[in-house]
Design a protein around this motif. Structure first.
Motif, PDB file in Angstrom:
ATOM      1  N   MET A  77       0.831  -1.210   0.000  1.00  0.00           N
ATOM      2  CA  MET A  77       0.000   0.000   0.000  1.00  0.00           C
ATOM      3  C   MET A  77       0.865   1.259   0.000  1.00  0.00           C
ATOM      4  O   MET A  77       0.614   2.195  -0.762  1.00  0.00           O
ATOM      5  CB  MET A  77      -0.947  -0.001   1.199  1.00  0.00           C
ATOM      6  CG  MET A  77      -2.042  -1.039   1.101  1.00  0.00           C
ATOM      7  SD  MET A  77      -3.285  -0.899   2.396  1.00  0.00           S
ATOM      8  CE  MET A  77      -2.333  -1.298   3.845  1.00  0.00           C
ATOM      9  N   ARG A  78       1.864   1.291   0.839  1.00  0.00           N
ATOM     10  CA  ARG A  78       2.704   2.483   0.931  1.00  0.00           C
ATOM     11  C   ARG A  78       3.446   2.735  -0.380  1.00  0.00           C
ATOM     12  O   ARG A  78       3.679   3.889  -0.759  1.00  0.00           O
ATOM     13  CB  ARG A  78       3.676   2.372   2.093  1.00  0.00           C
ATOM     14  CG  ARG A  78       4.441   3.677   2.296  1.00  0.00           C
ATOM     15  CD  ARG A  78       5.225   3.669   3.571  1.00  0.00           C
ATOM     16  NE  ARG A  78       6.039   4.856   3.645  1.00  0.00           N
ATOM     17  CZ  ARG A  78       5.941   5.752   4.600  1.00  0.00           C
ATOM     18  NH1 ARG A  78       5.063   5.598   5.557  1.00  0.00           N
ATOM     19  NH2 ARG A  78       6.743   6.794   4.614  1.00  0.00           N
ATOM     20  N   ALA A  95      -3.668   9.127  -6.242  1.00  0.00           N
ATOM     21  CA  ALA A  95      -3.186   7.857  -6.801  1.00  0.00           C
ATOM     22  C   ALA A  95      -3.537   6.696  -5.877  1.00  0.00           C
ATOM     23  O   ALA A  95      -3.970   5.636  -6.343  1.00  0.00           O
ATOM     24  CB  ALA A  95      -1.673   7.921  -7.016  1.00  0.00           C
ATOM     25  N   PHE A  96      -3.364   6.910  -4.567  1.00  0.00           N
ATOM     26  CA  PHE A  96      -3.684   5.841  -3.627  1.00  0.00           C
ATOM     27  C   PHE A  96      -5.180   5.547  -3.647  1.00  0.00           C
ATOM     28  O   PHE A  96      -5.585   4.380  -3.634  1.00  0.00           O
ATOM     29  CB  PHE A  96      -3.224   6.196  -2.205  1.00  0.00           C
ATOM     30  CG  PHE A  96      -3.460   5.074  -1.236  1.00  0.00           C
ATOM     31  CD1 PHE A  96      -2.589   4.006  -1.188  1.00  0.00           C
ATOM     32  CD2 PHE A  96      -4.561   5.069  -0.399  1.00  0.00           C
ATOM     33  CE1 PHE A  96      -2.809   2.943  -0.315  1.00  0.00           C
ATOM     34  CE2 PHE A  96      -4.788   4.015   0.481  1.00  0.00           C
ATOM     35  CZ  PHE A  96      -3.907   2.961   0.521  1.00  0.00           C
ATOM     36  N   TRP A  97      -5.997   6.587  -3.696  1.00  0.00           N
ATOM     37  CA  TRP A  97      -7.442   6.364  -3.710  1.00  0.00           C
ATOM     38  C   TRP A  97      -7.868   5.660  -5.000  1.00  0.00           C
ATOM     39  O   TRP A  97      -8.685   4.731  -4.966  1.00  0.00           O
ATOM     40  CB  TRP A  97      -8.211   7.672  -3.518  1.00  0.00           C
ATOM     41  CG  TRP A  97      -9.683   7.408  -3.454  1.00  0.00           C
ATOM     42  CD1 TRP A  97     -10.627   7.755  -4.369  1.00  0.00           C
ATOM     43  CD2 TRP A  97     -10.380   6.692  -2.432  1.00  0.00           C
ATOM     44  NE1 TRP A  97     -11.855   7.300  -3.978  1.00  0.00           N
ATOM     45  CE2 TRP A  97     -11.732   6.646  -2.791  1.00  0.00           C
ATOM     46  CE3 TRP A  97      -9.983   6.076  -1.251  1.00  0.00           C
ATOM     47  CZ2 TRP A  97     -12.698   6.011  -2.011  1.00  0.00           C
ATOM     48  CZ3 TRP A  97     -10.934   5.448  -0.469  1.00  0.00           C
ATOM     49  CH2 TRP A  97     -12.282   5.424  -0.852  1.00  0.00           C
ATOM     50  N   ALA A  98      -7.314   6.079  -6.130  1.00  0.00           N
ATOM     51  CA  ALA A  98      -7.636   5.414  -7.401  1.00  0.00           C
ATOM     52  C   ALA A  98      -7.236   3.941  -7.336  1.00  0.00           C
ATOM     53  O   ALA A  98      -7.997   3.060  -7.765  1.00  0.00           O
ATOM     54  CB  ALA A  98      -6.924   6.112  -8.560  1.00  0.00           C
ATOM     55  N   TRP A  99      -6.067   3.664  -6.795  1.00  0.00           N
ATOM     56  CA  TRP A  99      -5.619   2.286  -6.640  1.00  0.00           C
ATOM     57  C   TRP A  99      -6.575   1.522  -5.725  1.00  0.00           C
ATOM     58  O   TRP A  99      -6.928   0.377  -6.004  1.00  0.00           O
ATOM     59  CB  TRP A  99      -4.200   2.290  -6.073  1.00  0.00           C
ATOM     60  CG  TRP A  99      -3.698   0.943  -5.694  1.00  0.00           C
ATOM     61  CD1 TRP A  99      -3.113   0.026  -6.521  1.00  0.00           C
ATOM     62  CD2 TRP A  99      -3.737   0.355  -4.392  1.00  0.00           C
ATOM     63  NE1 TRP A  99      -2.793  -1.108  -5.801  1.00  0.00           N
ATOM     64  CE2 TRP A  99      -3.159  -0.928  -4.493  1.00  0.00           C
ATOM     65  CE3 TRP A  99      -4.200   0.775  -3.148  1.00  0.00           C
ATOM     66  CZ2 TRP A  99      -3.035  -1.773  -3.404  1.00  0.00           C
ATOM     67  CZ3 TRP A  99      -4.072  -0.075  -2.058  1.00  0.00           C
ATOM     68  CH2 TRP A  99      -3.494  -1.331  -2.197  1.00  0.00           C
ATOM     69  N   THR A 100      -7.010   2.173  -4.641  1.00  0.00           N
ATOM     70  CA  THR A 100      -7.894   1.529  -3.668  1.00  0.00           C
ATOM     71  C   THR A 100      -9.183   1.048  -4.322  1.00  0.00           C
ATOM     72  O   THR A 100      -9.641  -0.060  -4.058  1.00  0.00           O
ATOM     73  CB  THR A 100      -8.217   2.494  -2.504  1.00  0.00           C
ATOM     74  OG1 THR A 100      -6.992   2.824  -1.842  1.00  0.00           O
ATOM     75  CG2 THR A 100      -9.170   1.877  -1.510  1.00  0.00           C
ATOM     76  N   VAL A 101      -9.773   1.869  -5.159  1.00  0.00           N
ATOM     77  CA  VAL A 101     -11.062   1.494  -5.753  1.00  0.00           C
ATOM     78  C   VAL A 101     -10.907   0.652  -7.019  1.00  0.00           C
ATOM     79  O   VAL A 101     -11.876   0.028  -7.453  1.00  0.00           O
ATOM     80  CB  VAL A 101     -11.955   2.727  -6.015  1.00  0.00           C
ATOM     81  CG1 VAL A 101     -12.309   3.416  -4.717  1.00  0.00           C
ATOM     82  CG2 VAL A 101     -11.321   3.702  -6.988  1.00  0.00           C
ATOM     83  N   GLN A 102      -9.710   0.616  -7.611  1.00  0.00           N
ATOM     84  CA  GLN A 102      -9.519  -0.139  -8.853  1.00  0.00           C
ATOM     85  C   GLN A 102      -8.804  -1.469  -8.662  1.00  0.00           C
ATOM     86  O   GLN A 102      -9.027  -2.406  -9.423  1.00  0.00           O
ATOM     87  CB  GLN A 102      -8.744   0.709  -9.868  1.00  0.00           C
ATOM     88  CG  GLN A 102      -9.509   1.921 -10.330  1.00  0.00           C
ATOM     89  CD  GLN A 102      -8.639   2.892 -11.115  1.00  0.00           C
ATOM     90  OE1 GLN A 102      -7.459   2.659 -11.347  1.00  0.00           O
ATOM     91  NE2 GLN A 102      -9.229   4.003 -11.509  1.00  0.00           N
TER      92      GLN A 102
END
Length: 176
Positions: A77-78, A95-102
């Motif tokens: 995650m980091r 970017a982290f949020w986009a990764w989280t939902v995708q």
């Protein structure tokens, strides 16, 4: 009948440096359907297609196995945020949020970290728990803000605020 002892009988099999990371990924796969608090060496070994002693050899005790899984989840995650933090804190958060939902595994990785934080399990030598991981993001964000010219005290305040927003989003995403 007994066979004659060969010269290489006492030589240990060379360690495979890819084995531990492979097992960690398989155990994270296992946790897509199970809770971290329910992780046991026997069930994880069965899922991975290995014997329990293989996991004990690679990780040690159950607590050490859990700590290794948590560390790997948090590392993954980091890495997403760190990859984008030089573009700015906002870019790292987006970017982290986009990764989280995708990313299909994101919910599992978040769940591992959140459950670890809730359980506050910190076996000896584990290097801390989920709370330390998430608070570490404040330092990552504050450092980037200071490099962008934000005064140190303001950078820490802004980083804490941004971190709180991101953590709140992640927790909400994980529970819904």
């Amino acid at each position: 009948t007994r066979r004659e002892k060969r010269e290489d009988d006492d030589v240990a099999r060379p360690e495979d440096p890819t084995r531990r990371p492979q097992l960690l990924q398989q155990i994270i796969d296992y946790l897509e359907e199970h809770r971290l608090s329910d992780l046991r060496i026997r069930s994880a070994a069965e899922f991975c297609g290995v014997s329990g002693p293989v996991l004990v050899y690679q990780f040690g005790s159950r607590d050490e196995l859990v700590a290794a899984v948590v560390a790997e989840a948090e590392r993954q995650m980091r890495a997403v945020a760190e990859e984008h933090v030089d573009e700015g804190v906002g870019a790292a958060i987006r970017a982290f949020w986009a990764w989280t939902v995708q990313e299909p595994r994101a919910a599992t990785l978040l769940g591992i970290s959140v459950e670890w934080q809730v359980l506050e399990r910190q076996p000896e030598g584990a290097g801390g728990g989920g709370a330390q991981f998430w608070v570490g993001w404040i330092d990552l964000f504050a450092d980037r803000l200071r490099r962008a010219g934000v005064p140190a005290e303001s950078a820490l305040t802004e980083a804490t605020f941004l971190h709180g927003g991101l953590l709140g989003l992640c927790l909400d995403y994980w529970v819904t």
